[in-house]
Scaffold this motif. Structure first.
Motif, PDB file in Angstrom:
ATOM      1  N   ASP A 112       0.840  -1.268   0.107  1.00  0.00           N
ATOM      2  CA  ASP A 112      -0.017   0.092   0.042  1.00  0.00           C
ATOM      3  C   ASP A 112       0.921   1.298   0.017  1.00  0.00           C
ATOM      4  OD1 ASP A 112      -2.075  -1.427   0.056  1.00  0.00           O
ATOM      5  OD2 ASP A 112      -2.432  -1.324   2.178  1.00  0.00           O
ATOM      6  N   ASP A 113       2.066   1.196   0.648  1.00  0.00           N
ATOM      7  CA  ASP A 113       2.803   2.401   0.597  1.00  0.00           C
ATOM      8  C   ASP A 113       3.651   2.603  -0.560  1.00  0.00           C
ATOM      9  OD1 ASP A 113       4.749   0.457   0.778  1.00  0.00           O
ATOM     10  OD2 ASP A 113       5.632   1.141   2.651  1.00  0.00           O
ATOM     11  N   GLY A 114       3.536   1.773  -1.634  1.00  0.00           N
ATOM     12  CA  GLY A 114       4.194   1.821  -2.827  1.00  0.00           C
ATOM     13  C   GLY A 114       5.567   1.164  -2.821  1.00  0.00           C
ATOM     14  N   SER A 115       5.879   0.344  -1.838  1.00  0.00           N
ATOM     15  CA  SER A 115       7.060  -0.291  -1.894  1.00  0.00           C
ATOM     16  C   SER A 115       6.916  -1.572  -2.657  1.00  0.00           C
ATOM     17  CB  SER A 115       7.679  -0.587  -0.414  1.00  0.00           C
ATOM     18  OG  SER A 115       6.815  -1.103  -0.004  1.00  0.00           O
ATOM     19  N   PHE A 116       7.774  -2.319  -3.164  1.00  0.00           N
ATOM     20  CA  PHE A 116       7.623  -3.745  -4.053  1.00  0.00           C
ATOM     21  C   PHE A 116       8.219  -4.820  -2.850  1.00  0.00           C
ATOM     22  CE2 PHE A 116       7.106  -0.885  -7.293  1.00  0.00           C
ATOM     23  CZ  PHE A 116       6.073  -1.552  -8.034  1.00  0.00           C
ATOM     24  N   ILE A 158       4.983  14.435   1.198  1.00  0.00           N
ATOM     25  CA  ILE A 158       4.584  13.076   1.737  1.00  0.00           C
ATOM     26  C   ILE A 158       5.186  12.065   0.899  1.00  0.00           C
ATOM     27  CG2 ILE A 158       2.634  12.794   0.320  1.00  0.00           C
ATOM     28  CD1 ILE A 158       2.895  11.436   3.859  1.00  0.00           C
ATOM     29  N   GLY A 159       5.345  12.295  -0.615  1.00  0.00           N
ATOM     30  CA  GLY A 159       6.208  11.261  -1.079  1.00  0.00           C
ATOM     31  C   GLY A 159       7.509  11.286  -0.897  1.00  0.00           C
ATOM     32  N   THR A 160       8.095  12.220  -0.873  1.00  0.00           N
ATOM     33  CA  THR A 160       9.563  12.262  -0.344  1.00  0.00           C
ATOM     34  C   THR A 160      10.037  11.611   0.789  1.00  0.00           C
ATOM     35  OG1 THR A 160       9.824  14.431  -1.772  1.00  0.00           O
ATOM     36  CG2 THR A 160      11.662  13.800  -0.138  1.00  0.00           C
ATOM     37  N   ALA A 161       8.851  11.949   1.848  1.00  0.00           N
ATOM     38  CA  ALA A 161       9.130  11.233   3.061  1.00  0.00           C
ATOM     39  C   ALA A 161       9.005   9.799   3.161  1.00  0.00           C
ATOM     40  CB  ALA A 161       7.950  12.014   4.107  1.00  0.00           C
ATOM     41  N   ARG A 162       8.131   9.308   2.316  1.00  0.00           N
ATOM     42  CA  ARG A 162       7.751   7.937   2.088  1.00  0.00           C
ATOM     43  C   ARG A 162       9.214   7.241   1.431  1.00  0.00           C
ATOM     44  NH1 ARG A 162       1.513   8.454   0.505  1.00  0.00           N
ATOM     45  NH2 ARG A 162       0.767   8.348   2.684  1.00  0.00           N
ATOM     46  N   GLY A 163       9.563   7.926   0.613  1.00  0.00           N
ATOM     47  CA  GLY A 163      10.876   7.524  -0.044  1.00  0.00           C
ATOM     48  C   GLY A 163      11.999   7.229   0.679  1.00  0.00           C
ATOM     49  N   ALA A 185      16.538  -1.466  -4.188  1.00  0.00           N
ATOM     50  CA  ALA A 185      15.601  -0.431  -3.631  1.00  0.00           C
ATOM     51  C   ALA A 185      14.414  -0.053  -4.564  1.00  0.00           C
ATOM     52  CB  ALA A 185      16.425   0.928  -3.325  1.00  0.00           C
ATOM     53  N   VAL A 186      13.228  -0.646  -4.570  1.00  0.00           N
ATOM     54  CA  VAL A 186      12.140  -0.315  -5.452  1.00  0.00           C
ATOM     55  C   VAL A 186      11.082   0.271  -4.748  1.00  0.00           C
ATOM     56  CG1 VAL A 186      10.922  -1.289  -7.351  1.00  0.00           C
ATOM     57  CG2 VAL A 186      12.977  -2.247  -7.008  1.00  0.00           C
ATOM     58  N   HIS A 187      10.578   1.391  -5.061  1.00  0.00           N
ATOM     59  CA  HIS A 187       9.579   2.311  -4.425  1.00  0.00           C
ATOM     60  C   HIS A 187       8.997   3.228  -5.308  1.00  0.00           C
ATOM     61  CE1 HIS A 187       7.287   4.877  -1.500  1.00  0.00           C
ATOM     62  NE2 HIS A 187       7.602   3.864  -0.628  1.00  0.00           N
ATOM     63  N   ARG A 188       7.725   3.397  -5.445  1.00  0.00           N
ATOM     64  CA  ARG A 188       7.331   4.537  -6.400  1.00  0.00           C
ATOM     65  C   ARG A 188       7.540   5.767  -6.219  1.00  0.00           C
ATOM     66  NH1 ARG A 188       1.932   4.077  -3.244  1.00  0.00           N
ATOM     67  NH2 ARG A 188       1.131   2.638  -5.165  1.00  0.00           N
ATOM     68  N   ASN A 189       8.179   6.128  -5.020  1.00  0.00           N
ATOM     69  CA  ASN A 189       8.683   7.361  -4.921  1.00  0.00           C
ATOM     70  C   ASN A 189      10.292   7.563  -4.728  1.00  0.00           C
ATOM     71  OD1 ASN A 189       6.100   7.654  -2.562  1.00  0.00           O
ATOM     72  ND2 ASN A 189       6.366   8.650  -4.278  1.00  0.00           N
ATOM     73  N   LEU A 190      10.825   6.638  -5.390  1.00  0.00           N
ATOM     74  CA  LEU A 190      12.127   6.293  -5.640  1.00  0.00           C
ATOM     75  C   LEU A 190      12.683   6.539  -6.923  1.00  0.00           C
ATOM     76  CD1 LEU A 190      13.695   3.927  -2.730  1.00  0.00           C
ATOM     77  CD2 LEU A 190      13.640   6.494  -2.831  1.00  0.00           C
ATOM     78  N   LEU A 191      13.543   7.124  -7.764  1.00  0.00           N
ATOM     79  CA  LEU A 191      14.032   7.086  -8.966  1.00  0.00           C
ATOM     80  C   LEU A 191      14.413   5.561  -9.390  1.00  0.00           C
ATOM     81  CD1 LEU A 191      14.046   8.700 -11.720  1.00  0.00           C
ATOM     82  CD2 LEU A 191      16.446   9.443 -11.161  1.00  0.00           C
ATOM     83  N   ARG A 192      13.772   5.074 -10.418  1.00  0.00           N
ATOM     84  CA  ARG A 192      14.298   3.745 -10.716  1.00  0.00           C
ATOM     85  C   ARG A 192      15.524   3.783 -11.582  1.00  0.00           C
ATOM     86  NH1 ARG A 192      12.692   1.079 -15.156  1.00  0.00           N
ATOM     87  NH2 ARG A 192      11.220   2.515 -15.875  1.00  0.00           N
TER      88      ARG A 192
END
Length: 387
Positions: A16-20, A170-175, A116-123
């Motif tokens: 739910d938080d965007g992480s894989f 919020i997105g930066t904080a989650r990343g 490190a795979v997360h929707r708020n991290l640059l892939r």
């Protein structure tokens, strides 16, 4: 189990938080992994990370043409590029990577970042190594950086409105929370600022440049003294000791929140004309004490923002930028505060500490506020004179 082994024995599930999330394979998807023996099956086997040929990236960037430079820093330049299938990419060309054993160290760190795979991290899409070159390949972010959208956007381009700025916060904080608390080993960014938070086509934030400090520092003989970052964003303990931690990232995040609210840079020497507060943090603290926060809100917002949310973000920023790293919240605590949990208690504690510090500072000033003819002043003048 090595990271490569983990890659071959896991599947990815979106949380739910965007992480894989890593999980047991259930009819694993062959599209996720390079085929054994294939051209890209070399040391790195997680996701679809590709090992590019130097010539591919040279052609994609028009021979690293200066017209394609997206940005640059102490670790080289970033170029816009286009692959043969029309995919737009950003190529980070690292400098000073000719040390013996540099390629092996580079590949270990690339492997770490690829996990490190997360929707708020640059892939990370891929990489390239030659005897003298190390390059990282990322997707091109259509809306560039938060710093660009705050300060350098063109007149015909849309401003970063208040809802978008909240999403960035919020997105930066989650990343960052993911880097600090869900990566093993943890990854410390070391240069959190608006220029390193990128925006995709939907203006969703992705933290870029994470792990690059480790990529470069791995070949240094004295990592702890190799301070990395941008003045105005660097935590005081990192500047004085060279030792970074998750809390140095928290400090940088707090400064980034102030950038979001004000649109201003972390250091602005033009303020010297009217006051002594060159640092944005000092300027905001002063206005907060005086109850004049509205005067510092980015004028590009045209007063279209929520006052209560503004106050919340300023409070979180000031909690994150406390002088002592032990006093700063963790990024998971920051996420909870942004979601409305636990801020009031932390803020009340902060205010009490600030009042005590201010009274102590004023007491010390009065104690040393001697007259012009004081013998102490005379001694001070003599001691400061040329020897």
């Amino acid at each position: 189990m090595s990271l490569q082994a983990v890659a071959h024995h896991t599947t990815l599930k979106t949380a739910d938080d965007g992480s894989f999330l890593l999980g047991c394979p259930q009819g694993s998807n062959p599209d996720w992994f390079p085929q054994p023996g294939g051209e890209d099956d070399r040391r790195i086997a997680f996701g679809q990370l590709k090992r590019f040929a130097w010539r591919e990236l040279q052609i994609a960037t028009d021979n690293f043409n200066e017209r394609n430079v997206l940005g640059q820093g102490g670790f080289g330049k970033v170029y816009k590029g286009v692959l043969p299938d029309a995919t737009k990419i950003a190529v980070k060309r690292l400098t000073d990577y000719e040390s013996p054993g540099g390629e092996a160290a580079f590949l270990r760190e690339v492997e770490l970042i690829s996990v490190a795979v997360h929707r708020n991290l640059l892939r990370l899409i891929g990489f390239c190594t030659t005897q003298t070159e190390r390059l990282l390949v990322y997707p091109f972010m259509q809306n560039l950086s938060v710093a660009y959208r705050l300060r350098d956007f063109k007149p015909e381009e849309p401003i970063l409105d208040w809802p978008a700025r909240k999403r960035v916060a919020i997105g930066t904080a989650r990343g960052l929370e993911y880097l600090h608390e869900h990566c093993n080993p943890k990854i410390i960014h070391r240069d959190v600022k608006a220029a390193n938070v990128l925006l995709d086509e939907d203006f969703e934030p992705v933290v870029g440049d994470f792990g690059l400090a480790k990529l470069v520092d791995v070949q240094k003989t004295s990592v702890t003294t190799q301070v990395r970052g941008t003045m105005g964003h660097i935590a005081p303990e990192y500047l004085s000791t060279g030792k970074s931690s998750e809390r140095t990232d928290v400090f940088g995040y707090g400064i980034m929140l102030l950038e979001l609210v004000t649109g201003q840079r972390a250091i602005d020497f033009s303020r010297l004309e009217d006051e002594d507060d060159v640092l944005l943090l000092d300027h905001v603290k002063k206005l907060q004490r005086e109850g004049q926060l509205d005067s510092i809100v980015d004028s590009n917002l045209n007063q279209s923002y929520d006052g209560e949310e503004l106050e919340m973000i300023i409070q979180i920023a000031l909690l994150c930028t406390q002088a002592s790293p032990e006093d700063r919240p963790s990024m998971s605590e920051v996420v909870r505060m942004l979601e409305g949990e636990g801020l009031a208690e932390r803020w009340e504690e902060w205010q009490q500490v600030e009042v005590t510090r201010r009274h102590e500072y004023e007491r010390m000033q009065r104690r040393f506020d001697w007259g012009e003819d004081s013998v102490y002043n005379q001694e001070a003048i003599e001691l400061s004179a040329g020897r």
